[in-house]
Motif scaffolding. Structure first.
Motif, PDB file in Angstrom:
ATOM      1  N   LEU A 270      -1.997  -6.428   2.400  1.00 47.80           N
ATOM      2  CA  LEU A 270      -1.823  -5.417   1.358  1.00 47.80           C
ATOM      3  C   LEU A 270      -0.773  -4.389   1.770  1.00 47.80           C
ATOM      4  O   LEU A 270       0.017  -3.933   0.935  1.00 47.80           O
ATOM      5  N   GLY A 271      -0.756  -4.036   3.067  1.00 48.02           N
ATOM      6  CA  GLY A 271       0.278  -3.130   3.540  1.00 48.02           C
ATOM      7  C   GLY A 271       1.664  -3.747   3.398  1.00 48.02           C
ATOM      8  O   GLY A 271       2.629  -3.071   3.006  1.00 48.02           O
ATOM      9  N   SER A 272       1.753  -5.035   3.677  1.00 46.75           N
ATOM     10  CA  SER A 272       3.030  -5.740   3.550  1.00 46.75           C
ATOM     11  C   SER A 272       3.485  -5.794   2.095  1.00 46.75           C
ATOM     12  O   SER A 272       4.686  -5.731   1.821  1.00 46.75           O
ATOM     13  N   LYS A 273       2.536  -5.904   1.182  1.00 43.22           N
ATOM     14  CA  LYS A 273       2.890  -5.876  -0.253  1.00 43.22           C
ATOM     15  C   LYS A 273       3.535  -4.539  -0.629  1.00 43.22           C
ATOM     16  O   LYS A 273       4.336  -4.461  -1.561  1.00 43.22           O
ATOM     17  N   LEU A 274       3.166  -3.490   0.118  1.00 43.26           N
ATOM     18  CA  LEU A 274       3.746  -2.166  -0.109  1.00 43.26           C
ATOM     19  C   LEU A 274       4.979  -1.925   0.754  1.00 43.26           C
ATOM     20  O   LEU A 274       5.501  -0.811   0.792  1.00 43.26           O
ATOM     21  N   GLU A 275       5.406  -2.987   1.482  1.00 39.20           N
ATOM     22  CA  GLU A 275       6.569  -2.920   2.367  1.00 39.20           C
ATOM     23  C   GLU A 275       6.379  -1.903   3.487  1.00 39.20           C
ATOM     24  O   GLU A 275       7.321  -1.221   3.898  1.00 39.20           O
ATOM     25  N   VAL A 276       5.135  -1.819   3.970  1.00 35.76           N
ATOM     26  CA  VAL A 276       4.831  -0.992   5.137  1.00 35.76           C
ATOM     27  C   VAL A 276       4.625  -1.928   6.318  1.00 35.76           C
ATOM     28  O   VAL A 276       3.827  -2.859   6.237  1.00 35.76           O
ATOM     29  N   GLU A 277       5.337  -1.695   7.407  1.00 31.88           N
ATOM     30  CA  GLU A 277       5.176  -2.531   8.583  1.00 31.88           C
ATOM     31  C   GLU A 277       3.753  -2.423   9.112  1.00 31.88           C
ATOM     32  O   GLU A 277       3.132  -1.359   9.061  1.00 31.88           O
ATOM     33  N   ILE A 278       3.248  -3.538   9.623  1.00 34.24           N
ATOM     34  CA  ILE A 278       1.866  -3.590  10.099  1.00 34.24           C
ATOM     35  C   ILE A 278       1.569  -2.472  11.091  1.00 34.24           C
ATOM     36  O   ILE A 278       0.551  -1.788  10.992  1.00 34.24           O
ATOM     37  N   LYS A 279       2.463  -2.256  12.035  1.00 33.65           N
ATOM     38  CA  LYS A 279       2.232  -1.236  13.063  1.00 33.65           C
ATOM     39  C   LYS A 279       2.226   0.174  12.505  1.00 33.65           C
ATOM     40  O   LYS A 279       1.741   1.115  13.166  1.00 33.65           O
ATOM     41  N   ASN A 280       2.744   0.342  11.276  1.00 32.60           N
ATOM     42  CA  ASN A 280       2.850   1.678  10.682  1.00 32.60           C
ATOM     43  C   ASN A 280       1.786   1.963   9.623  1.00 32.60           C
ATOM     44  O   ASN A 280       1.768   3.054   9.049  1.00 32.60           O
ATOM     45  N   ILE A 281       0.916   0.983   9.342  1.00 30.93           N
ATOM     46  CA  ILE A 281      -0.133   1.206   8.348  1.00 30.93           C
ATOM     47  C   ILE A 281      -1.102   2.269   8.849  1.00 30.93           C
ATOM     48  O   ILE A 281      -1.627   2.177   9.947  1.00 30.93           O
ATOM     49  N   GLN A 282      -1.336   3.268   8.020  1.00 28.85           N
ATOM     50  CA  GLN A 282      -2.277   4.331   8.354  1.00 28.85           C
ATOM     51  C   GLN A 282      -3.158   4.650   7.145  1.00 28.85           C
ATOM     52  O   GLN A 282      -2.740   4.494   6.002  1.00 28.85           O
ATOM     53  N   LYS A 283      -4.373   5.062   7.416  1.00 30.99           N
ATOM     54  CA  LYS A 283      -5.318   5.539   6.400  1.00 30.99           C
ATOM     55  C   LYS A 283      -5.432   4.600   5.191  1.00 30.99           C
ATOM     56  O   LYS A 283      -5.232   5.027   4.049  1.00 30.99           O
ATOM     57  N   PRO A 284      -5.717   3.317   5.406  1.00 27.78           N
ATOM     58  CA  PRO A 284      -5.878   2.412   4.259  1.00 27.78           C
ATOM     59  C   PRO A 284      -7.103   2.787   3.424  1.00 27.78           C
ATOM     60  O   PRO A 284      -8.177   3.065   3.966  1.00 27.78           O
ATOM     61  N   GLN A 285      -6.924   2.819   2.126  1.00 27.32           N
ATOM     62  CA  GLN A 285      -8.014   3.088   1.181  1.00 27.32           C
ATOM     63  C   GLN A 285      -8.090   1.884   0.241  1.00 27.32           C
ATOM     64  O   GLN A 285      -7.126   1.580  -0.463  1.00 27.32           O
ATOM     65  N   PHE A 286      -9.232   1.212   0.218  1.00 23.98           N
ATOM     66  CA  PHE A 286      -9.340  -0.071  -0.482  1.00 23.98           C
ATOM     67  C   PHE A 286      -9.806   0.042  -1.923  1.00 23.98           C
ATOM     68  O   PHE A 286      -9.672  -0.898  -2.688  1.00 23.98           O
ATOM     69  N   ARG A 287     -10.379   1.173  -2.265  1.00 27.57           N
ATOM     70  CA  ARG A 287     -10.916   1.318  -3.617  1.00 27.57           C
ATOM     71  C   ARG A 287     -10.545   2.683  -4.189  1.00 27.57           C
ATOM     72  O   ARG A 287     -11.386   3.545  -4.430  1.00 27.57           O
ATOM     73  N   LYS A 288      -9.262   2.902  -4.410  1.00 25.70           N
ATOM     74  CA  LYS A 288      -8.798   4.164  -4.979  1.00 25.70           C
ATOM     75  C   LYS A 288      -8.965   4.101  -6.498  1.00 25.70           C
ATOM     76  O   LYS A 288      -8.359   3.274  -7.173  1.00 25.70           O
ATOM     77  N   LYS A 289      -9.800   4.984  -7.004  1.00 27.28           N
ATOM     78  CA  LYS A 289     -10.167   4.930  -8.418  1.00 27.28           C
ATOM     79  C   LYS A 289      -9.050   5.433  -9.332  1.00 27.28           C
ATOM     80  O   LYS A 289      -8.233   6.262  -8.949  1.00 27.28           O
ATOM     81  N   ASP A 290      -9.093   4.931 -10.551  1.00 23.63           N
ATOM     82  CA  ASP A 290      -8.310   5.484 -11.659  1.00 23.63           C
ATOM     83  C   ASP A 290      -9.326   5.856 -12.731  1.00 23.63           C
ATOM     84  O   ASP A 290      -9.751   5.013 -13.523  1.00 23.63           O
ATOM     85  N   ILE A 291      -9.751   7.113 -12.738  1.00 20.35           N
ATOM     86  CA  ILE A 291     -10.849   7.516 -13.630  1.00 20.35           C
ATOM     87  C   ILE A 291     -10.464   7.477 -15.099  1.00 20.35           C
ATOM     88  O   ILE A 291     -11.325   7.552 -15.978  1.00 20.35           O
ATOM     89  N   SER A 292      -9.172   7.330 -15.373  1.00 19.46           N
ATOM     90  CA  SER A 292      -8.731   7.227 -16.764  1.00 19.46           C
ATOM     91  C   SER A 292      -8.718   5.783 -17.247  1.00 19.46           C
ATOM     92  O   SER A 292      -8.459   5.515 -18.414  1.00 19.46           O
ATOM     93  N   SER A 293      -9.023   4.851 -16.333  1.00 22.18           N
ATOM     94  CA  SER A 293      -8.985   3.426 -16.670  1.00 22.18           C
ATOM     95  C   SER A 293     -10.372   2.822 -16.482  1.00 22.18           C
ATOM     96  O   SER A 293     -11.375   3.532 -16.485  1.00 22.18           O
ATOM     97  N   SER A 294     -10.416   1.507 -16.286  1.00 20.76           N
ATOM     98  CA  SER A 294     -11.692   0.815 -16.117  1.00 20.76           C
ATOM     99  C   SER A 294     -12.095   0.791 -14.644  1.00 20.76           C
ATOM    100  O   SER A 294     -11.285   1.056 -13.756  1.00 20.76           O
ATOM    101  N   ALA A 295     -13.358   0.439 -14.384  1.00 21.47           N
ATOM    102  CA  ALA A 295     -13.884   0.466 -13.018  1.00 21.47           C
ATOM    103  C   ALA A 295     -13.177  -0.520 -12.102  1.00 21.47           C
ATOM    104  O   ALA A 295     -13.010  -0.258 -10.899  1.00 21.47           O
ATOM    105  N   ASN A 296     -12.769  -1.672 -12.644  1.00 22.98           N
ATOM    106  CA  ASN A 296     -12.119  -2.674 -11.789  1.00 22.98           C
ATOM    107  C   ASN A 296     -10.604  -2.510 -11.707  1.00 22.98           C
ATOM    108  O   ASN A 296      -9.926  -3.321 -11.094  1.00 22.98           O
ATOM    109  N   ASP A 297     -10.089  -1.421 -12.281  1.00 27.95           N
ATOM    110  CA  ASP A 297      -8.652  -1.151 -12.228  1.00 27.95           C
ATOM    111  C   ASP A 297      -8.353  -0.181 -11.085  1.00 27.95           C
ATOM    112  O   ASP A 297      -7.787   0.887 -11.281  1.00 27.95           O
ATOM    113  N   TYR A 298      -8.745  -0.575  -9.881  1.00 30.47           N
ATOM    114  CA  TYR A 298      -8.566   0.295  -8.730  1.00 30.47           C
ATOM    115  C   TYR A 298      -7.351  -0.143  -7.915  1.00 30.47           C
ATOM    116  O   TYR A 298      -6.771  -1.204  -8.146  1.00 30.47           O
ATOM    117  N   SER A 299      -6.994   0.692  -6.943  1.00 35.14           N
ATOM    118  CA  SER A 299      -5.791   0.441  -6.142  1.00 35.14           C
ATOM    119  C   SER A 299      -6.098   0.401  -4.660  1.00 35.14           C
ATOM    120  O   SER A 299      -7.107   0.940  -4.202  1.00 35.14           O
TER     121      SER A 299
END
Length: 468
Positions: A228-257
Motif C-alpha cells: 500500500l505504501g508503494s501504491k502511494l510511491e513511498v519507499e518501504i524504508k520511509n513508510i511511517q504512521k500507516p493508518q489502515f482504516r481512515k474514515k470518510d464520514i461523508s461517504s459510506s462505511a466501506n469507503d475508507y482509505s
C-alpha cells in the motif's frame, strides 16, 4: 538442537504459526522466541533446547494434535461460556446480537467505537486493572505491537484497526508481574490461544476475566503495508504512521482509505476501493488463516465487527455488530444503553448471518477442499468442524486458485517489492480467480432461483389440492 520444540516441528514447519506468541510465554524451558520469517510474518523460533513436555504446543490455536477436551472451538466454548443462553452452528454460543456505536468513541475509532468503549468501561468499573491491546510501536519498521494499558489515556492510543502482524508474547511474558486482573483484545486465533492457556493453567481464568474478540478477515504480512505504501510511491524504508482504516464520514462505511507519511512527514492516502479486493483474494494472508473456521471470535466474552450491511454501511461514521457471550458482556452493553453512552439496538440473527456470509462461504463451506489440498501436499492441519463439507466443482476451483494466489503474492513481493511490477505479475492469476468466482456465483444464483421456483410451484399445487 537435541530436542526441538514440538511447536517448531508440528506447527511452524507446517506453515501453521499465526504468531500469537502464547507458546513463548508457556514454554517452561524458555526455549522459544518470536522472529520474522521470510514471508514477513512473526513466528515462533527455537533459541535453545526445549524440554517442556508439550506445554508450548498445548496452547497453540493451530495445534494439529490437540487434546480431545479442547479439540475445537465447540469443546472450548462449553468450558468457558456456560452462561450463554443460545447457540448457532455458524456463530457459536451467545446471549444477544446487536448493532450500534459508542457516542463518545465512534469518530476516533475504525468502526463504531465499541472496542474502545468496552475497554474503558472495564478499567473504569475495576473489572480489569490492565488491558492488553495493540498500540503504536517506537521500533523502526515495526509500526504496531501489543502493549499494556493501565489507564484510559494510554488505552485511547489503541482505538484503531491495525492490519499488521503482532504478537502477544511480550505482554504475556510479563502477566505474572502485573498486579490485578487483565482483559485482552484480540482476533479469534489469539483468543483461542488464551482460552487454551486458561485451560492448561486455571489461575489464568481469574487473572484474565474478560476477552474482547475482534471479527477478523485474516492476518496480513507486513508486505501488505509495504504494498500500500508503494501504491502511494513511498519507499518501504520511509513508510511511517500507516493508518489502515481512515474514515470518510461523508461517504459510506466501506469507503475508507489507507494513509501513511513519508520521509518528509507528508501524509499520503489512497482509497482502498481503488486498490482492488485484497481480502476476498487472500493476498498477503497468513497460510494458517486458511485453516481457521472461527468467523465470529466464538470464544470471546464479546465479539465486535463491522456492520457491513444495510442500512449501517451507508454511514461513514461507522457501526459495530456486537455478539455478547457472557453475563458480564451483556451487562456492559445494557448499562451503556441505559446511560445513553451507546446507540445500540437488537440485530436479527438472520441479518447478522447475512453480514458474514462471505466469510462463512470461505471458512466453512470451502474448508474441506483446502484440507484435502493440504493433506495431498503432506501438510499437517488441525482438526476442523467443517472438514467434511461437500464442495461443488466450481467452488473447488475457487479454493484451489485462491490458495495459489495467496502463496504467490508473498513470493512475488519478497522477490520484487514494487506495486506496479506486482500488479502486472498478479494480473493473470487474479483474473483466473475472478473467472472461477464468477462461475461459482452464477451457479449459486441459478440454484437459488431454481429452488425458489420449485417452492412456489409446490405451494400452488398444495393450495389447489386443499381448495378442491
Amino acid at each position: 538442537m537435541n530436542n526441538p520444540s514440538k511447536v517448531i516441528d508440528l506447527v511452524v514447519n507446517n506453515n501453521l504459526c499465526i504468531g500469537c506468541g502464547m507458546c513463548v510465554s508457556q514454554c517452561t524451558s524458555n526455549a522459544l522466541e518470536m522472529s520474522w520469517n521470510d514471508q514477513s510474518f512473526l513466528v515462533a523460533s527455537a533459541k535453545n533446547t526445549c524440554d517442556c513436555n508439550g506445554a508450548c504446543l498445548n496452547v497453540c490455536p493451530f495445534n494439529p494434535f490437540p487434546k480431545e477436551e479442547v479439540r475445537t472451538e465447540n469443546e472450548i466454548a462449553e468450558l468457558f461460556l456456560d452462561s450463554a443462553t443460545d447457540h448457532h452452528q455458524k456463530i457459536g454460543k451467545f446471549n444477544n446480537i446487536y448493532a450500534g456505536y459508542s457516542k463518545e468513541f465512534r469518530l476516533s475509532s475504525s468502526s463504531g467505537g465499541l472496542g474502545t468503549y468496552i475497554s474503558t468501561e472495564l478499567l473504569a468499573q475495576k473489572i480489569a486493572d490492565h488491558i492488553f491491546s495493540i498500540t503504536e510501536s517506537s521500533e523502526p519498521g515495526i509500526f504496531y505491537q501489543y502493549s499494556v494499558s493501565s489507564n484510559i489515556e494510554d488505552l485511547l492510543n489503541a482505538s484503531k484497526t491495525r492490519y499488521f502482524p503482532v504478537t502477544m508474547a511480550t505482554v504475556f511474558s510479563e502477566i505474572n508481574n502485573l498486579h490485578g486482573t487483565v482483559a485482552v483484545v484480540g482476533v479469534g486465533c489469539f483468543i483461542k490461544a488464551i482460552r487454551l492457556a486458561q485451560y492448561s493453567d486455571p489461575k489464568l481464568k481469574e487473572k484474565i476475566p474478560f476477552l474482547i474478540g475482534i471479527i477478523c478477515g485474516g492476518v496480513k504480512s507486513t508486505f501488505f503495508t509495504e504494498y500500500l505504501g508503494s501504491k502511494l510511491e513511498v519507499e518501504i524504508k520511509n513508510i511511517q504512521k500507516p493508518q489502515f482504516r481512515k474514515k470518510d464520514i461523508s461517504s459510506s462505511a466501506n469507503d475508507y482509505s489507507f494513509s501513511c507519511t513519508d520521509e518528509n512527514e507528508e501524509e499520503k492516502s489512497i482509497k482502498m476501493r481503488t486498490v482492488g479486493d485484497l481480502w476476498g483474494t487472500g493476498l498477503f494472508k497468513n497460510n494458517a488463516c486458511d485453516f481457521c473456521d472461527d468467523v465470529t471470535t466464538e470464544l470471546a466474552d464479546i465479539s465486535l465487527g463491522d456492520a457491513w450491511l444495510a442500512p449501517f454501511d451507508n454511514d461513514g461514521k461507522g457501526t459495530n455488530v456486537i455478539v455478547t457471550r457472557s453475563i458480564l458482556a451483556e451487562s456492559l452493553i445494557n448499562k451503556g444503553i441505559e446511560n445513553k453512552d451507546l446507540e445500540v439496538d437488537f440485530l436479527a440473527l438472520d441479518t447478522f448471518l447475512a453480514s458474514q456470509q462471505g466469510s462463512f462461504n470461505h471458512r466453512h463451506t470451502g474448508m474441506s477442499e483446502r484440507i484435502k489440498i493440504a493433506k495431498k501436499n503432506n501438510q499437517l492441519v488441525p482438526p476442523k468442524r467443517y472438514e467434511k463439507e461437500e464442495v461443488t466443482l466450481d467452488f473447488k476451483m475457487v479454493q484451489k486458485q485462491r490458495m495459489k494466489v495467496r502463496a504467490l503474492s508473498l513470493v512475488l513481493w519478497k522477490n520484487d517489492p514494487d506495486a506496479k511490477v506486482f500488479d502486472e505479475k498478479m494480473q493473470k492469476p487474479l483474473n483466473r480467480l475472478r473467472f472461477y468466482t464468477k462461475i461459482y456465483h452464477k451457479r449459486r444464483r441459478f440454484t437459488y432461483l431454481k429452488s425458489r421456483i420449485l417452492e412456489i410451484i409446490k405451494k400452488k399445487i398444495f393450495s389447489k389440492k386443499t381448495f378442491n
